[in-house]
Design an enzyme around this catalytic site. Structure first.
Site, PDB file in Angstrom:
ATOM      1  N   GLU A 166       5.805 -30.447  -2.106  1.00  0.00           N
ATOM      2  CA  GLU A 166       4.744 -30.510  -3.104  1.00  0.00           C
ATOM      3  C   GLU A 166       4.047 -31.865  -3.068  1.00  0.00           C
ATOM      4  O   GLU A 166       2.820 -31.951  -3.175  1.00  0.00           O
ATOM      5  CB  GLU A 166       5.339 -30.245  -4.493  1.00  0.00           C
ATOM      6  CG  GLU A 166       5.935 -28.854  -4.641  1.00  0.00           C
ATOM      7  CD  GLU A 166       6.886 -28.716  -5.824  1.00  0.00           C
ATOM      8  OE1 GLU A 166       7.231 -27.564  -6.147  1.00  0.00           O
ATOM      9  OE2 GLU A 166       7.301 -29.742  -6.396  1.00  0.00           O
ATOM     10  N   ASP A 197       8.549 -16.758  -6.378  1.00  0.00           N
ATOM     11  CA  ASP A 197       9.419 -15.598  -6.208  1.00  0.00           C
ATOM     12  C   ASP A 197       9.612 -14.946  -7.563  1.00  0.00           C
ATOM     13  O   ASP A 197       9.265 -15.526  -8.592  1.00  0.00           O
ATOM     14  CB  ASP A 197      10.772 -16.000  -5.612  1.00  0.00           C
ATOM     15  CG  ASP A 197      11.531 -16.978  -6.497  1.00  0.00           C
ATOM     16  OD1 ASP A 197      12.645 -16.635  -6.913  1.00  0.00           O
ATOM     17  OD2 ASP A 197      11.013 -18.077  -6.778  1.00  0.00           O
TER      18      ASP A 197
END
Length: 227
Positions: A12, A194
């Site tokens: 990130e 997810d």
């Protein structure tokens, strides 16, 4: 405007740091901050590491050293609502701990003496909802705690406690708490990596990293342009 940005993971950080013009690194002990500009804004970016303790420490350090006008927390989250799909964006208008219980006189998720839930800054929430993107954007409750949720039983327990919960993560709650205590406007917004509880969700998470960082970066770029 001076904006602090906290991410948890190296992947990130690598993506978000591309936002910064003329970046410079400033190290304070073991903590690294990357300072630069983006248009008219000054940005202070840092990678906290995973979990409540690491993210709380880094949020406090960033606020104490740089005095930002606002603090953004971005990264990935697991979708726990049936409406959530991989690559959706959740704007955390509310944040609650799913793993905190302080006994009678407190509601689940409440640290005694603090609000039952922390709230992202309403103006920042509205700006995030106005971002132009092909991704679906939702506003709702982020459930935060020191567990990577994989077991359908764990997911069911969280949904029983917080039926309106949209997503789970491991840093939003602690950063929101520090910002609440320090009086700094805060926003958590995350991209769904997810959907725990379904078969094959680990494969979802692994495949997610092929394209998602760039898409998340585009949303963050658009959000900062609106601030």
């Amino acid at each position: 405007m001076k904006i602090g940005i906290i991410v948890a993971m190296q992947s990130e950080l690598d993506c978000v740091r591309r936002l910064l013009e003329n970046p410079r690194e400033e190290r304070h002990g073991a903590s690294l901050f990357i300072v630069g500009t983006c248009g008219a804004h000054e940005l202070i970016l840092t990678q906290s590491g995973i979990g409540k303790v690491s993210s709380a420490i880094r949020a406090y350090e960033l606020i104490d050293r740089y005095r930002p006008n606002a603090l953004l927390n971005t990264g990935v989250a697991g979708g726990i609502d049936p409406s959530m799909r991989v690559m959706d964006i959740v704007v955390g208008s509310e944040i609650v701990y799913h793993d905190v219980w302080c006994g009678e006189g407190n509601v689940w998720g409440q640290i005694q003496g603090l609000p039952p839930r922390f709230h992202s800054d309403p103006a920042l929430v509205e700006k995030a909802l106005q971002v132009e993107t092909s991704l679906r954007i939702y506003k709702g409750l982020m459930c935060s705690g020191d567990r990577f949720i994989t077991d359908p039983v764990e997911l069911a327990e969280i949904k029983q406690l917080f039926p309106e919960g949209m997503a789970v993560d491991m840093e939003s709650g602690s950063i929101a708490q520090v910002c609440h205590m320090r009086g700094v406007p805060f926003l958590s917004f995350r991209i769904i990596s997810d959907t725990p509880g379904i078969e094959g969700h680990i494969a979802q998470y692994n495949h997610f990293w092929d394209d998602a960082p760039q898409r998340s970066f585009e949303v963050l770029t658009s959000l900062i342009a609106k601030l």
